[in-house]
Each structure stands twice: as C-alpha cells, then as structure tokens.
Scaffold this motif. Structure first.
Motif, PDB file in Angstrom:
ATOM      1  N   PRO A  53      66.578  77.325   7.397  1.00 60.47           N
ATOM      2  CA  PRO A  53      65.653  77.736   8.462  1.00 60.47           C
ATOM      3  C   PRO A  53      65.150  76.565   9.304  1.00 60.47           C
ATOM      4  N   LEU A  54      65.001  75.396   8.706  1.00 61.92           N
ATOM      5  CA  LEU A  54      64.632  74.217   9.500  1.00 61.92           C
ATOM      6  C   LEU A  54      65.721  73.922  10.528  1.00 61.92           C
ATOM      7  N   LEU A  56      67.788  76.039  11.689  1.00 65.85           N
ATOM      8  CA  LEU A  56      67.780  77.130  12.674  1.00 65.85           C
ATOM      9  C   LEU A  56      66.780  76.848  13.792  1.00 65.85           C
ATOM     10  N   GLY A  57      65.593  76.375  13.419  1.00 67.78           N
ATOM     11  CA  GLY A  57      64.596  76.043  14.447  1.00 67.78           C
ATOM     12  C   GLY A  57      65.081  74.950  15.375  1.00 67.78           C
ATOM     13  N   ILE A  58      65.788  73.975  14.819  1.00 67.34           N
ATOM     14  CA  ILE A  58      66.355  72.902  15.650  1.00 67.34           C
ATOM     15  C   ILE A  58      67.445  73.466  16.554  1.00 67.34           C
ATOM     16  N   LEU A  60      67.955  76.493  17.683  1.00 68.27           N
ATOM     17  CA  LEU A  60      67.464  77.364  18.754  1.00 68.27           C
ATOM     18  C   LEU A  60      66.777  76.558  19.851  1.00 68.27           C
ATOM     19  N   THR A  61      66.180  75.450  19.454  1.00 68.58           N
ATOM     20  CA  THR A  61      65.447  74.635  20.433  1.00 68.58           C
ATOM     21  C   THR A  61      66.373  73.715  21.216  1.00 68.58           C
ATOM     22  N   ARG A  62      67.452  73.284  20.579  1.00 68.61           N
ATOM     23  CA  ARG A  62      68.379  72.350  21.234  1.00 68.61           C
ATOM     24  C   ARG A  62      69.798  72.914  21.213  1.00 68.61           C
ATOM     25  N   ALA A  89      69.361  85.754  14.523  1.00 67.01           N
ATOM     26  CA  ALA A  89      69.121  84.816  15.638  1.00 67.01           C
ATOM     27  C   ALA A  89      70.434  84.431  16.320  1.00 67.01           C
ATOM     28  N   PHE A 182      63.347  60.539  13.153  1.00 62.14           N
ATOM     29  CA  PHE A 182      64.174  61.651  13.637  1.00 62.14           C
ATOM     30  C   PHE A 182      63.911  61.903  15.109  1.00 62.14           C
ATOM     31  N   LEU A 184      65.897  63.360  18.769  1.00 64.04           N
ATOM     32  CA  LEU A 184      67.081  63.976  19.367  1.00 64.04           C
ATOM     33  C   LEU A 184      67.144  63.648  20.860  1.00 64.04           C
TER      34      LEU A 184
END
Lengths: 184, 164
Positions: A53-54, A56-58, A60-62, A89, A182, A184
């Motif tokens: 899930p972590l 996944l959040g990345i 979806l955002t990038r 998602a 970290f 990006l």
C-alpha cells in the motif's frame, strides 16, 4: 530452489533511475543498503504488510515512475486484502514482487501457517491481471520488463529457498534517515 | 455548504491530493464529496492500515495524503502508526468518525466511543474534536498543516452532526 540473494541481485540490476523501490521488512530491506541500487529506495524495518500500500500511494502520486514493491509471503498472508485494493486502484506503474519461502525469516525462521496458498490464483481472483512466477534469477529482467508493459498492476512471484544459514546483514540505516534521503 | 463539503474544501485548501478511505455511514458522506472534487483523488482500500500506508506513500512522493476512516478502524492502526508513521517521521492526517459518543444514537458503537479518546491519549496522537458550528474547512487545513510541519500524525474527530 534458488536462494534469495541471486534474485535480489537480478532485480536490482534490472531497475533504472526512473523506478522506485519499496521493500518490506526483513532480509531484502537489510541487504539493500549494501547494494548499488539505481533507483530511490524506501525500506521498512517494521509494519508487516505496509510495503504494497505504501508503494500504491507513491505510484498513484507519481504515474511517470514505475514503482516496485517487495513483499514477503508472511506479510502478504497477514493482509491479502491489499491485492483487491491494488486491483481497484489499477495503477499500471506498480509491480509487486512476492518472495515465497514459507517462513517468517526476520523473526527467527518460524514457519507460516501450513496452508498451500496459491498466490497466483488469489491475485488473479482479486483482479490483478498480470501475474507471473519467476523460477530463476536469469528470467527476472524479462519478467519485470513484461510487467512494466502490463495494462494494470502486476505481481511477480518468486519461490525462493529458505536458508537459515544465510548471513543477512543487520539493519544499518535509521528510519528517519531513510525518509530524509528518499527524494523523487 | 454541508459540513462534508466544508471538510473537503479544507482538504483542497491544504493541498491534499489523495484521500484513502474505508467508509462508514458518516465517512461515506465525506467521501462522496471527495469524489466530486477535482483536486483530491479518492482511493478505496480494504483495511484501514492500508489507508495509512497509501497516504504516507502519497506524502513521500510529493503529494499530500489523508486517511478517512471510522474510529473502529483507527483502533486497528496502532501497529502501523508506531512502525511507519512515527518511526519514519511521516506526516499523516486523519479524519475519523467518532462513533459511540453521546451524539451517536447507535447502541453498538458505544464501546468504541468509550475508548477512542483514551486510546488517542495513550498512543500520544495529536487530535481535536471538530466543531461543526465553526469553520470546518479551516480546522481541516490546520490539522493537515500540523501533520506536515510536525512530520507526524494528526487526528480530527468528526461526528455525524458536523456533516449536515
């Protein structure tokens, strides 16, 4: 069956600077600081089940980055629901890599509950469209390349040998340093 | 403007880009407003711990994530709050429906209502009760900004009355 490290070596070699690597707790997270990884790495030392899930959040955002999430069978057995969440998602820039050794390696090598979980079938039934089992490290680069081209999220399943004698290095980075580094 | 819409306005004003949620009746009203937002992406998850990780991932990637769950779900999240949010110093803003307090007429929520604020205190989670008669959007924006600046969690507890 082949042990972990050759698979991890092959995976890291197949990554590019445009990728993002998220690792669950355990041996992979402990090896990665000792390897030259071309992509940004976020490695967990706790929170079983959080890697996918972590990631996944990345993802979806990038959407311009391809995110690779490493998860163990013990962690995913604790939270298989995340497969449905990922399928819903449907990010095409997320590849989950599931390491199967049937053991809670980082807590002393205890065995998982003795059920013959068919992870590929479970993933497909949850809606993950691209699922592949990778039996040897030499096949991993091609499998990841195919996963990158998938229309939706992908799952690569790596059956690996459990080796209680593997000399896994200890955790060597503090979590807040991992967060600070970290970018990006 | 309904309270639910005001809350989403606050998320938008705070730059929130993603709202991860397991809904209940009340949170569902807020998520309906999220789905009408052009700025906040709704992400439906199966477990509340996933919502925390998804929101943290959004924050790590340069967005802003929020978690919208019921207090029952927050009570599930002790492990990931300790092992991810606190340990890695990650912002994580929560909107949590406070089921089972004196304003909630549904009897089976009462046990959760009795332990929610005590649990927040025990877990040392910064939190506030929403004031539905006040400026909800501003309360939400302040909560998001607190979580970002403190690099940690913040929980805004809402009641059904706040959403009308």
């Amino acid at each position: 069956m082949i042990p972990r490290k050759p698979f991890l070596d092959a995976l890291v070699t197949a990554l590019t600077p445009q990728d993002v690597l998220v690792s669950c707790l355990g041996a992979n997270a402990r090896w990665l600081p000792h390897m030259t990884v071309p992509a940004p790495v976020f490695a967990l030392c706790d929170s079983m089940g959080a890697a996918i899930p972590l990631a996944l959040g990345i993802a979806l955002t990038r959407p311009e980055r391809h995110v690779v999430a490493l998860e163990g069978d013990g962690s995913l057995l604790m939270s298989p629901n995340v497969l449905a969440t990922v399928a819903a998602a449907c990010p095409s820039n997320l590849t989950c890599v599931l390491w199967l050794n049937g053991h809670y390696e980082s807590s002393g090598g205890q065995m998982l509950p003795g059920a013959p979980v068919d992870w590929g079938a479970l993933a497909r039934a949850s809606g993950i469209g691209h699922v592949a089992t990778v039996a040897e490290p030499a096949a991993l680069a091609a499998a990841l390349a195919a996963a990158r081209k998938a229309a939706g999220p992908a799952l690569l399943i790596l059956p690996i040998a459990f080796d209680p004698a593997e000399e896994i290095p200890p955790y060597s980075e503090r979590p807040e340093d991992i967060t600070a580094r970290f970018r990006l | 403007m309904s309270g639910a819409v005001a809350i989403v306005r606050g998320l938008e004003d705070a730059g929130v880009t993603l709202a991860a949620s397991v809904p209940d009746t009340w949170i569902g009203k807020i998520m309906a407003a999220v789905r009408a937002s052009a700025k906040v992406r709704a992400v439906d998850v199966a477990r509340e711990e996933e919502a925390v990780a998804v929101a943290c991932g959004a924050n790590l990637a340069g967005g802003r994530g929020a978690v919208l769950i019921q207090n029952a779900g927050l009570l599930n999240c002790g492990g990931i709050l300790a092992g991810l949010v606190e340990l890695y110093r990650l912002p994580c803003f929560f909107i949590v429906s406070l089921r089972g307090d004196h304003r909630d007429p549904v009897y089976y929520h009462a046990p959760k209502g009795r332990v929610t604020e005590a649990t927040l205190q025990a877990w040392r989670l910064p939190h506030a009760l929403a004031d539905g008669k006040g400026d909800l959007a501003a309360q939400v924006k302040r909560g998001v900004e607190f979580s970002v600046e403190s690099r940690g969690p913040f929980v805004l507890l809402v009641s059904g009355e706040d959403l009308a």
